[in-house]
Scaffold this active site. Structure first.
Site, short mmCIF file in Angstrom:
data_model
loop_
_atom_site.label_atom_id
_atom_site.label_comp_id
_atom_site.label_asym_id
_atom_site.label_seq_id
_atom_site.Cartn_x
_atom_site.Cartn_y
_atom_site.Cartn_z
N ALA A 12 7.07 56.86 -31.45
CA ALA A 12 8.20 57.76 -31.21
C ALA A 12 8.72 58.40 -32.50
O ALA A 12 8.81 59.64 -32.61
CB ALA A 12 9.31 56.99 -30.51
N ARG A 23 5.74 72.04 -37.08
CA ARG A 23 6.27 73.24 -36.42
C ARG A 23 7.11 74.06 -37.42
O ARG A 23 7.05 75.28 -37.43
CB ARG A 23 7.14 72.82 -35.23
N CYS A 44 8.44 52.13 -22.93
CA CYS A 44 9.45 51.96 -21.88
C CYS A 44 8.84 51.96 -20.48
O CYS A 44 9.41 51.42 -19.54
CB CYS A 44 10.47 53.09 -21.95
N VAL A 82 -1.18 50.80 -43.18
CA VAL A 82 -0.62 50.91 -44.53
C VAL A 82 -0.21 49.51 -44.97
O VAL A 82 0.58 48.84 -44.29
CB VAL A 82 0.58 51.88 -44.54
N ALA A 300 14.57 54.13 -27.62
CA ALA A 300 13.61 55.23 -27.77
C ALA A 300 14.22 56.54 -28.26
O ALA A 300 13.66 57.21 -29.14
CB ALA A 300 12.91 55.46 -26.44
#
Ligand SMILES: Cc1cc2nc3c(=O)[nH]c(=O)nc-3n(C[C@H](O)[C@H](O)[C@H](O)COP(=O)(O)OP(=O)(O)OC[C@H]3O[C@@H](n4cnc5c(N)ncnc54)[C@H](O)[C@@H]3O)c2cc1C
Length: 448
Positions: A12, A23, A44, A82, A300
């Site tokens: 998320a 964008r 969820c 990572v 979320a």
């Protein structure tokens, strides 16, 4: 040439940041490292996959890895973990399928999420004992239920995940026992909600064991019993849902500061103590709108919203990640239960308020219109200022009305101001006085 915007974690927070940055600035190099195979998935929805309401795990994926790479031009690398951050050198060390390498960054986002807490129970490694936090676990639980068709299920923990899984496993035919060590389920939702939910769980055939601490599971390779308070009961499957802890080791090892909750400390832009390192989502703190203090409420929208804001900030438009109110809603069989802000008087006092609260029962629709049901609304306010501090809603229909209360918190409204809000009315949707307005009216009277 500048180095890329590097993101650790592809769900998320991470993918929202990646998409927004791309964008805003299409020529920016954005690299996302995700240690697993799934990205941009709706955890969820996992209880509803196990329940059978959602057909496939793929249905829970919002945007596929291919679309991120091909349509959004994001350098998304799954199967890459990572393992270290060097803030001085502005590099991360990555362990991938072809070995380790160093990746330089200009800006870094830590979106490592949280992990399900594994209590020190005996028998956690037995077949049939699960936590549910990632897609692979949801897959394993569904496969186990399909193969073994469990007669009895032990749910450990009466939080929202425990309650959703109780519904899922009951629907799949199991006799569900839910164990909660506290006096009530859904502790963050307050007693008014918990009592209604407990009655409903009971009516649905869920065996509630409150104030009951589970110590582990026994069986021969596979779970056969759940052990609690010196007793044992049969269990063919167990779900341990006792909360999550933020994944902070990677950041902490790099000298990134943690806050009072143990999650990564951030400022209003999601920036950590290192200027070029941001943190967002379940691994990070956020500012609580009522107390103004740092808090950790892993949900979320918080992750999506903060990720998006950071994507904007690193591309030149500083954007606050926004405050949180801890607004949450959960389905418990036929009930909806919701909360926002501070619903606990003790917590309100700790935050310096003098709390006054009311709980009212009202119909979700005009009393003569068919199909409505009783809704319990609780509101809490500060006696001196009249400021609304929080609230909860529980009932078969209309628990999403909590959003009205949440908006009032974000606007720092007093109870009287909320009472005077112009809310929608028609008989199939609400009484003339919406139940939230009725609760505000009663609370305003009490404050007077
Ligand atoms: C069963 C369940 C039900 C839920 N229901 C709701 C709900 O109804 N409403 C709600 O608001 N919230 C709900 N949530 C919570 C919500 O899913 C989380 O708040 C949200 O997913 C947080 O997003 P995130 O990006 O911060 O972290 P995550 O979704 O945890 O993603 C973090 C990602 O980082 C990756 N990662 C971690 N460390 C590394 C590393 N070192 N290198 C590379 N990758 C790494 C992980 O593999 C993971 O994919 C639910 C969660 C669960 C488990």
């Amino acid at each position: 040439m500048s180095d890329p915007f590097v993101i650790v974690g592809g769900d998320a927070a991470g993918m929202s940041a990646a998409s927004k940055a791309k964008r805003e600035q299409p020529d920016l190099d954005v690299v996302v490292f995700e240690k697993g195979d799934w990205v941009s998935y709706a955890a969820c929805g996992m209880p509803y996959y196990v329940k059978g309401d959602v057909d496939t795990l793929e249905d829970l994926v919002t945007v596929s890895p291919e679309r991120f790479r091909e349509e959004r031009d994001i350098d998304l690398r799954t199967g890459h973990e990572v393992v270290a951050i060097d803030p001085a050198a502005e590099t991360v060390t990555v362990a991938g399928p072809d070995g380790r390498f160093e990746q330089p960054y200009d800006d870094l986002l830590v979106g490592t999420g949280a992990s399900a807490i594994e209590p020190p129970f005996d028998g956690l490694g037995l077949d049939g004992v699960f936590t549910i936090h990632d897609m692979d676990e949801a897959d394993e639980i569904e496969a186990y239920v399909s193969e073994h068709e469990p007669d009895s299920a032990a749910i450990v923990g009466g939080g929202y995940v425990g309650i959703e899984m109780a519904e899922a496993l009951a629907t799949r035919g199991a006799d569900v026992h839910l164990y909660e060590m506290l006096p009530h389920v859904l502790q963050p939702f307050g007693e008014a909600v918990a009592e209604v939910v407990e009655d409903h769980l009971d009516a649905q055939g869920v065996d509630l064991h409150l104030e009951t601490a589970v110590s582990g599971f026994t069986g021969d390779g596979k779970i056969e019993r759940v052990e609690f308070e010196g007793e044992a009961a049969p269990a063919d499957i167990a779900i341990v849902g006792v909360g999550v802890s933020p994944n902070v080791d990677l950041a902490e090892d790099a000298g990134i500061e943690l806050g009072p909750t143990g999650a990564i400390a951030t400022d209003e832009y999601g920036r950590t103590n290192d200027e070029n390192v941001y943190a967002a989502g379940d691994c990070a703190e956020a500012r609580h709108v009522v107390t103004g203090e740092s808090d950790h409420v892993p949900l979320a929208l918080t992750a999506n919203r903060a990720g998006r804001a950071i994507g904007q900030t690193v591309t030149g438009t500083p954007t606050p990640v926004g405050d949180i109110a801890g607004t949450a809603i959960v389905k418990a069989f036929d009930l909806g239960a919701a909360r926002t802000g501070i619903v606990d008087e003790g917590r309100a006092r700790e935050a310096g308020f003098d709390p006054v609260s009311v709980s009212i029962d009202a119909s979700s629709r005009a009393h003569y219109y068919p199909g409505g049901d009783e809704l319990t609304v609780t509101l809490l306010a500060d006696r001196e200022s009249g400021r609304l501090l929080g609230g909860s809603v529980v009932g078969r229909e209309g628990a999403k009305r909590i959003d009205t209360v949440a908006m009032a918190l974000h606007s720092e409204l007093t109870v009287t101001e909320l009472q005077n809000a112009d809310l929608a009315y028609a008989p199939p949707f609400s009484p003339v006085w919406d139940p939230v307005l009725t609760a505000a009216k009663v609370l305003a009277g009490k404050l007077d």
